[in-house]
Scaffold this motif. Structure first.
Motif, PDB file in Angstrom:
ATOM      1  N   LEU A  27       0.830  -1.208   0.000  1.00 39.06           N
ATOM      2  CA  LEU A  27       0.000   0.000   0.000  1.00 39.06           C
ATOM      3  C   LEU A  27       0.863   1.256   0.000  1.00 39.06           C
ATOM      4  N   THR A  33      -4.742   3.469  -5.663  1.00 34.17           N
ATOM      5  CA  THR A  33      -5.549   2.378  -5.114  1.00 34.17           C
ATOM      6  C   THR A  33      -7.013   2.663  -5.406  1.00 34.17           C
ATOM      7  N   ARG A  34      -7.821   1.641  -5.230  1.00 42.07           N
ATOM      8  CA  ARG A  34      -9.271   1.818  -5.350  1.00 42.07           C
ATOM      9  C   ARG A  34      -9.772   2.252  -3.983  1.00 42.07           C
ATOM     10  N   GLY A  35      -9.954   3.527  -3.808  1.00 41.63           N
ATOM     11  CA  GLY A  35     -10.344   4.083  -2.514  1.00 41.63           C
ATOM     12  C   GLY A  35      -9.165   4.770  -1.859  1.00 41.63           C
ATOM     13  N   LYS A  37      -6.144   5.677   0.630  1.00 43.29           N
ATOM     14  CA  LYS A  37      -5.140   4.833   1.280  1.00 43.29           C
ATOM     15  C   LYS A  37      -5.384   4.718   2.781  1.00 43.29           C
ATOM     16  N   TRP A  40      -7.711   1.915   3.486  1.00 44.11           N
ATOM     17  CA  TRP A  40      -7.099   0.599   3.323  1.00 44.11           C
ATOM     18  C   TRP A  40      -6.204   0.259   4.500  1.00 44.11           C
ATOM     19  N   TYR A  55      -7.562  -6.209   0.451  1.00 44.13           N
ATOM     20  CA  TYR A  55      -6.729  -5.199  -0.206  1.00 44.13           C
ATOM     21  C   TYR A  55      -6.087  -5.751  -1.466  1.00 44.13           C
ATOM     22  N   PHE A  58      -9.182  -6.433  -4.049  1.00 41.66           N
ATOM     23  CA  PHE A  58     -10.016  -5.315  -4.486  1.00 41.66           C
ATOM     24  C   PHE A  58      -9.315  -3.956  -4.473  1.00 41.66           C
ATOM     25  N   GLY A  59      -8.339  -3.761  -3.616  1.00 38.10           N
ATOM     26  CA  GLY A  59      -7.761  -2.430  -3.426  1.00 38.10           C
ATOM     27  C   GLY A  59      -6.676  -2.026  -4.378  1.00 38.10           C
ATOM     28  N   ARG A  60      -5.916  -2.993  -4.864  1.00 35.06           N
ATOM     29  CA  ARG A  60      -4.799  -2.665  -5.754  1.00 35.06           C
ATOM     30  C   ARG A  60      -5.315  -2.316  -7.136  1.00 35.06           C
ATOM     31  N   LYS A  61      -4.717  -1.310  -7.708  1.00 36.37           N
ATOM     32  CA  LYS A  61      -5.027  -0.920  -9.079  1.00 36.37           C
ATOM     33  C   LYS A  61      -3.866  -1.305  -9.967  1.00 36.37           C
TER      34      LYS A  61
END
Length: 64
Positions: A27, A33-35, A37, A40, A55, A58-61
């Motif tokens: 992170l 990121t999606r959302g 930091k 997360w 994370y 779903f969180g990583r772009k």
């Protein structure tokens, strides 16, 4: 305390710590990121194993 099966619980605790540390490092290095930091960070730290897995799923772009 002697009735707690530490030989079964300790690997789960170690796995949780490893996932949290790797998730927080990922992170920190992520450009996007999606959302937010900060959200997360809370999810990774408070969500135990599932927070770290969430994370990574779903969180990583993907930055291409």
């Amino acid at each position: 305390m002697s009735s707690i099966p530490w030989n079964l619980i300790m690997p789960i605790i170690v796995l949780q710590l490893i996932l949290a540390v790797v998730g927080l490092i990922s992170l920190y290095k992520a450009e996007a990121t999606r959302g937010p930091k900060w959200l997360w960070v809370i999810i990774i730290l408070c969500g135990n194993i599932l927070g770290s897995v969430a994370y990574f799923v779903f969180g990583r772009k993907d930055v291409s």
